[in-house]
Design an enzyme around this catalytic site. Structure first.
Site, PDB file in Angstrom:
ATOM      1  N   GLU A 135      41.940 -27.527 -23.824  1.00  0.00           N
ATOM      2  CA  GLU A 135      40.992 -27.329 -24.929  1.00  0.00           C
ATOM      3  C   GLU A 135      40.286 -28.616 -25.343  1.00  0.00           C
ATOM      4  O   GLU A 135      39.590 -28.635 -26.354  1.00  0.00           O
ATOM      5  CB  GLU A 135      41.702 -26.706 -26.138  1.00  0.00           C
ATOM      6  CG  GLU A 135      41.498 -25.214 -26.202  1.00  0.00           C
ATOM      7  CD  GLU A 135      42.011 -24.603 -27.476  1.00  0.00           C
ATOM      8  OE1 GLU A 135      41.660 -23.450 -27.747  1.00  0.00           O
ATOM      9  OE2 GLU A 135      42.769 -25.260 -28.222  1.00  0.00           O
ATOM     10  N   THR A 238      48.889 -13.967 -30.587  1.00  0.00           N
ATOM     11  CA  THR A 238      48.170 -15.250 -30.555  1.00  0.00           C
ATOM     12  C   THR A 238      49.167 -16.412 -30.509  1.00  0.00           C
ATOM     13  O   THR A 238      50.078 -16.473 -31.333  1.00  0.00           O
ATOM     14  CB  THR A 238      47.296 -15.419 -31.818  1.00  0.00           C
ATOM     15  OG1 THR A 238      46.582 -14.232 -32.063  1.00  0.00           O
ATOM     16  CG2 THR A 238      46.344 -16.593 -31.668  1.00  0.00           C
ATOM     17  N   ASP A 242      51.511 -20.771 -26.291  1.00  0.00           N
ATOM     18  CA  ASP A 242      51.681 -22.124 -26.850  1.00  0.00           C
ATOM     19  C   ASP A 242      53.135 -22.360 -27.243  1.00  0.00           C
ATOM     20  O   ASP A 242      53.696 -23.436 -26.982  1.00  0.00           O
ATOM     21  CB  ASP A 242      50.799 -22.314 -28.089  1.00  0.00           C
ATOM     22  CG  ASP A 242      49.329 -22.237 -27.754  1.00  0.00           C
ATOM     23  OD1 ASP A 242      48.975 -22.473 -26.586  1.00  0.00           O
ATOM     24  OD2 ASP A 242      48.540 -21.927 -28.665  1.00  0.00           O
TER      25      ASP A 242
END
Ligand code: RIB
Length: 304
Positions: A135, A238, A242
């Site tokens: 990112e 979501t 991660d």
């Protein structure tokens, strides 16, 4: 010590009945702010898993900057190498539907100004780990990984979000973490999971391919395993990747055996799906330990 070089965002989360299709307007009563950004999410997941974590990134000189910095600090992450930029802080608009599925728009802003030179004072060296994602600009990630490698650190790359034509970045990577879609972009061909993880492991040292509710496959010199997923009813998926990546990186940095690091990552990723927000639902190591017995066994993978 684990150094995370990556992104940090303000997540504006909209809970909707169904995700908007092109041209469609979808309404909901309100939205909620959550801390986000793949890099920062992974840093916080790792800190909650017990690692000593330093975040290297960039926020804007705007009202969000100090808020985002505080979010890292509250999770126990060192922010001494978090820089500021005249661009606005990274912002994500996230729609989450009733099944927990999401669609995300990211305005990168200050994340575009992260520099690999910020790693100069990060303390990377033998016995440390550098964790990156996709990112921030790819050239920065690549330069950071090369620097980490040269200094003797273990290098981990979560290839999310996927970009095409970037296979060369794997030259600097010890552990690659990707989902199946990202693997397809990286390889530029759609292979079944076992073939994809094997193909990518031949470009790096170890590849971990995450498969959502089907768990994950890991292939490397240490062994090959299927890691099951924690059985959960998802509220919001979501940031599950991660949390998985951050907890895995923490486990490896702390010297856990691969199977245990993978198992803890799978448990933590399952728990975060039960809660709203990419980061606010991340479990502590105690919560992961309490749910560990719910995870089916990690089994050796017989590669055909
Ligand atoms: O992986 C989830 C993250 O992607 C969100 O926190 C959002 O900021 C985007 O970066």
């Amino acid at each position: 010590m684990l150094v995370v070089l990556g992104s940090i965002n303000a997540d504006l989360v909209f809970r909707v009945e169904s995700l908007p299709r092109p041209g469609e307007t979808v309404s909901c009563a309100s939205f909620a702010f959550h801390h986000g950004g793949k890099g920062a999410n992974q840093a916080c997941a790792a800190a909650r898993a017990g690692a000593v974590v330093r975040f290297v990134g960039c926020v804007g000189e705007d009202a969000w900057g100090p808020v985002l910095r505080r979010g890292l600090e509250e999770a126990g992450v060192d922010t001494s190498l978090l820089a500021t930029s005249p661009r606005p802080s990274g912002t994500a608009v996230i729609a989450v539907d009733e099944t927990g599925e999401n669609a995300i728009l990211v305005a990168s802003g200050a994340n575009l100004d992260v520099s690999a030179d910020q790693l100069d004072r990060a303390g990377l060296g033998k016995g440390t780990t550098l964790l990156c994602q996709n990112e921030i600009p790819l050239a920065t990630t690549r330069a950071g990984l090369a620097r980490g490698r040269a200094l003797g650190a273990r290098t981990i790359l979560n290839f999310a979000p996927a970009v095409a034509g970037a296979l060369a970045v794997l030259d600097e990577v010890d552990v690659l973490v990707v989902n199946h879609g990202e693997a397809t972009r990286l390889l530029d061909r759609d292979l079944p999971p076992e073939a994809a993880v094997r193909a990518l492991a031949s470009h790096t040292r170890t590849c971990v391919l995450t498969l959502g509710r089907d768990g994950a496959l890991a292939v490397g010199p240490e062994g090959a395993w299927h890691v099951p997923a924690l059985p959960v009813e998802p509220v919001d998926t979501t940031g599950a990747g991660d949390t998985f990546t951050g907890v895995l990186a923490a486990g490896l940095d702390l010297g856990l055996p691969w199977t245990e690091a993978l198992a803890r990552a799978a448990v933590a990723a399952g728990i975060v799906c039960e809660r709203l927000g990419a980061r606010s639902g991340q479990p502590t190591s105690e919560e992961v330990a309490a749910r560990r017995a719910e995870l089916p066994p990690v089994l050796p993978l017989a590669l055909s």
